[in-house]
Motif scaffolding. Structure first.
Motif, PDB file in Angstrom:
ATOM      1  N   ALA A 240       0.807  -1.222   0.000  1.00  0.00           N
ATOM      2  CA  ALA A 240       0.000   0.000   0.000  1.00  0.00           C
ATOM      3  C   ALA A 240       0.837   1.267   0.000  1.00  0.00           C
ATOM      4  O   ALA A 240       0.330   2.333   0.300  1.00  0.00           O
ATOM      5  CB  ALA A 240      -0.925   0.003   1.225  1.00  0.00           C
TER       6      ALA A 240
ATOM      7  N   THR B 243     -11.321  -3.764   9.558  1.00  0.00           N
ATOM      8  CA  THR B 243     -10.613  -2.478   9.439  1.00  0.00           C
ATOM      9  C   THR B 243     -11.180  -1.433  10.397  1.00  0.00           C
ATOM     10  O   THR B 243     -10.441  -0.580  10.899  1.00  0.00           O
ATOM     11  CB  THR B 243     -10.683  -1.955   7.995  1.00  0.00           C
ATOM     12  OG1 THR B 243     -12.048  -1.881   7.573  1.00  0.00           O
ATOM     13  CG2 THR B 243      -9.903  -2.855   7.052  1.00  0.00           C
TER      14      THR B 243
ATOM     15  N   TYR C 239      -4.602  -1.065   8.986  1.00  0.00           N
ATOM     16  CA  TYR C 239      -3.948  -0.164   8.038  1.00  0.00           C
ATOM     17  C   TYR C 239      -2.996   0.814   8.725  1.00  0.00           C
ATOM     18  O   TYR C 239      -2.200   1.489   8.072  1.00  0.00           O
ATOM     19  CB  TYR C 239      -4.996   0.617   7.236  1.00  0.00           C
ATOM     20  CG  TYR C 239      -6.028   1.330   8.073  1.00  0.00           C
ATOM     21  CD1 TYR C 239      -5.795   2.593   8.605  1.00  0.00           C
ATOM     22  CD2 TYR C 239      -7.260   0.730   8.334  1.00  0.00           C
ATOM     23  CE1 TYR C 239      -6.740   3.238   9.384  1.00  0.00           C
ATOM     24  CE2 TYR C 239      -8.212   1.364   9.113  1.00  0.00           C
ATOM     25  CZ  TYR C 239      -7.954   2.619   9.629  1.00  0.00           C
ATOM     26  OH  TYR C 239      -8.911   3.268  10.398  1.00  0.00           O
TER      27      TYR C 239
ATOM     28  N   ILE D 286      -6.373   0.653   1.065  1.00  0.00           N
ATOM     29  CA  ILE D 286      -5.644   0.887   2.318  1.00  0.00           C
ATOM     30  C   ILE D 286      -5.277   2.357   2.468  1.00  0.00           C
ATOM     31  O   ILE D 286      -5.428   2.950   3.546  1.00  0.00           O
ATOM     32  CB  ILE D 286      -4.390   0.000   2.396  1.00  0.00           C
ATOM     33  CG1 ILE D 286      -4.792  -1.475   2.490  1.00  0.00           C
ATOM     34  CG2 ILE D 286      -3.520   0.391   3.582  1.00  0.00           C
ATOM     35  CD1 ILE D 286      -5.660  -1.805   3.697  1.00  0.00           C
TER      36      ILE D 286
ATOM     37  N   ARG E  68      -6.194   5.140   5.349  1.00  0.00           N
ATOM     38  CA  ARG E  68      -5.149   5.925   6.014  1.00  0.00           C
ATOM     39  C   ARG E  68      -5.407   7.420   5.840  1.00  0.00           C
ATOM     40  O   ARG E  68      -5.159   8.215   6.761  1.00  0.00           O
ATOM     41  CB  ARG E  68      -3.786   5.551   5.445  1.00  0.00           C
ATOM     42  CG  ARG E  68      -3.307   4.170   5.881  1.00  0.00           C
ATOM     43  CD  ARG E  68      -2.043   3.763   5.153  1.00  0.00           C
ATOM     44  NE  ARG E  68      -1.545   2.470   5.651  1.00  0.00           N
ATOM     45  CZ  ARG E  68      -0.570   1.774   5.083  1.00  0.00           C
ATOM     46  NH1 ARG E  68       0.029   2.254   3.994  1.00  0.00           N
ATOM     47  NH2 ARG E  68      -0.181   0.620   5.595  1.00  0.00           N
TER      48      ARG E  68
END
Length: 355
Positions: free
Chosen positions: A158, A256, A262, A299, A303
Motif C-alpha cells: 500500500a 478495518t 492499516y 488501504i 489511512r
C-alpha cells in the motif's frame, strides 16, 4: 583528449564492473540472491565488452584475446533481462529462457569457425548492428516488466516506498549501453569523452546495484502467483459468489473498523488476507469487485481518513505533518499527500483546526 586517458577510462570501467560482478556472484549482497547472480553475470560480460574496446584501442597484437572478450557480447542483454525478471518474480523463471541466449551461441559458433565458412555479405551487417538492436528490444522488454510490476505491486503493498524505484536504473540500461556502443562505432571524433561517459555509467550502475534492498517484505517473497488488477475469472470468480463477496466485504470492513490494521506501515495483501481468513486471490477479488478498488487504493483511502481525523483533532500543527502521516500508517510523505488530495481534493494543511 589524449588516447592514454581514453584507455585509462576504459580500463577503470572494465575493472569496476568486474569487481562488482565478483562481489555479486560471491553473494556479498544478501538481498535478492538469485537475481544478483544474473546481475553479476551481466556486469562480468559488460566488463569483457569494455575490455575488448580497450584492447582494440591499445593495438593489442593478440587477436585471439580480443575474440575471447568479444564472444559473449550477445549474452549481455539477455543476462540483464533475466536479472530484472528474477528481481520481480523471485520464484519463477522466464519463459523460453534458453531462446534468449540462442543468438549468443550462434555468434560464438560463427566466430569460432572463422574463415572456414563462407557467409553472405548481409550477415556482416547483422553482426555489426545486432547488439544495438538487442539493446532496443531488451530495453522495451525490461520496461514492460517494470510496468507490470508497478501495477501488481499495488495489489499487495500500500505504499510507493515499497516499489523497486532503484530497478529503473537497470531497466533503461540496455538502451543507454546500446546507444553508447553505437557511438563508439560511428563517432570516433568524440573518442575520449565517450570513454569518460562509460566510466560514469559503470560507476552509476554499480552504485545502484549495491543500493538495492529486499524486493518484497516478509512472506511476500514466498508468493509466486501475483493477483492482477482483476483476478482470473476461471478460478477465483467460480469460488466466490456475489453473496459470498458481499459477506467477505462486510468482514473486511468490520476488521478495518475495529482493529485498524492499516495503521501498520508494513501491512500488505498477504498479511491482511491472513487476518480476514482468506487467501490473497480471494481478498483481491473482494477488494476489486466488492469495494471497486485495488489494495493500494483501499488501504491508503483508510489511512487518508485517519490522517484527516488527526488533522481535525487540533492536536497537530503545520510543522507536524510527518507525525500525522506516521500515525496514520503512511511511511511515505509522497503517498500521504497524494492519498489525501485524491480523497478530498485538498492538501493536508487545509484540514488543520483553525484557531
Amino acid at each position: 583528449m589524449h588516447q592514454s586517458f581514453a584507455l585509462l577510462f576504459l580500463a577503470l570501467s572494465a575493472g569496476s564492473l568486474f569487481l562488482a560482478a565478483f562481489l555479486l556472484l560471491t553473494g556479498v549482497v544478501q538481498a535478492n540472491h538469485k537475481a544478483n547472480k544474473w546481475l553479476g553475470a551481466f556486469f562480468f560480460l559488460l566488463s569483457l565488452l569494455l575490455m575488448e574496446l580497450f584492447l582494440e584501442g591499445a593495438g593489442h597484437p593478440q587477436p585471439l584475446l580480443i575474440q575471447i572478450t568479444e564472444w559473449p557480447r550477445w549474452a549481455i542483454f539477455p543476462c540483464l533481462y533475466v536479472a530484472v525478471f528474477t528481481f520481480v518474480h523471485p520464484l519463477r523463471r522466464p519463459r523460453l529462457l534458453l531462446i534468449h541466449f540462442l543468438p549468443a551461441v550462434i555468434f560464438i559458433i560463427f566466430l569460432t569457425l572463422g574463415d572456414k565458412v563462407q557467409l553472405p555479405n548481409w550477415t556482416g551487417v547483422i553482426a555489426r548492428y545486432f547488439f544495438f538492436a538487442q539493446g532496443l528490444v531488451y530495453g522495451v522488454l525490461n520496461l514492460r516488466i517494470l510496468m507490470k510490476h508497478q501495477s501488481h505491486i499495488r495489489q499487495v503493498l500500500a505504499d510507493r516506498a515499497s516499489d523497486l524505484t532503484w530497478l529503473r536504473n537497470f531497466v533503461y540500461a540496455p538502451l543507454v549501453i546500446a546507444g553508447v556502443w553505437l557511438a563508439f562505432r560511428q563517432l570516433p571524433i568524440v573518442d575520449g569523452l565517450l570513454q569518460l561517459l562509460c566510466l560514469g555509467l559503470s560507476l552509476y550502475f554499480v552504485s545502484a546495484a549495491f543500493r538495492q534492498r529486499d524486493v518484497y517484505p516478509g512472506k511476500l517473497s514466498e508468493v509466486e502467483d501475483w493477483p492482477g488488477d482483476v483476478p482470473n475469472e476461471s478460478t477465483s470468480a467460480r469460488r466466490l459468489t456475489p453473496n459470498q463477496i458481499a459477506i467477505l466485504k462486510d468482514r473486511v470492513t468490520l476488521l478495518t473498523d475495529q482493529h485498524k490494521p492499516y495503521l501498520d506501515p508494513a501491512l500488505n495483501l498477504h498479511t491482511l488476507a491472513d487476518k480476514v481468513g482468506i487467501n490473497t486471490h480471494e481478498l483481491s477479488l473482494v477488494l476489486n469487485q466488492g469495494f471497486g478498488m485495488n489494495f493500494y487504493a483501499y488501504i491508503n483511502g483508510l489511512r487518508a481518513e485517519e490522517a484527516i481525523r488527526l488533522l481535525k483533532s487540533g492536536k497537530y500543527g503545520r510543522g507536524e505533518m510527518e507525525a500525522v502521516s506516521i500515525r496514520a500508517g503512511f511511511n511515505s510523505r509522497t503517498t500521504f499527500y497524494a492519498a489525501i488530495k485524491k480523497k478530498k481534493g485538498e492538501k493536508p494543511a487545509g484540514f488543520l483546526k483553525k484557531d
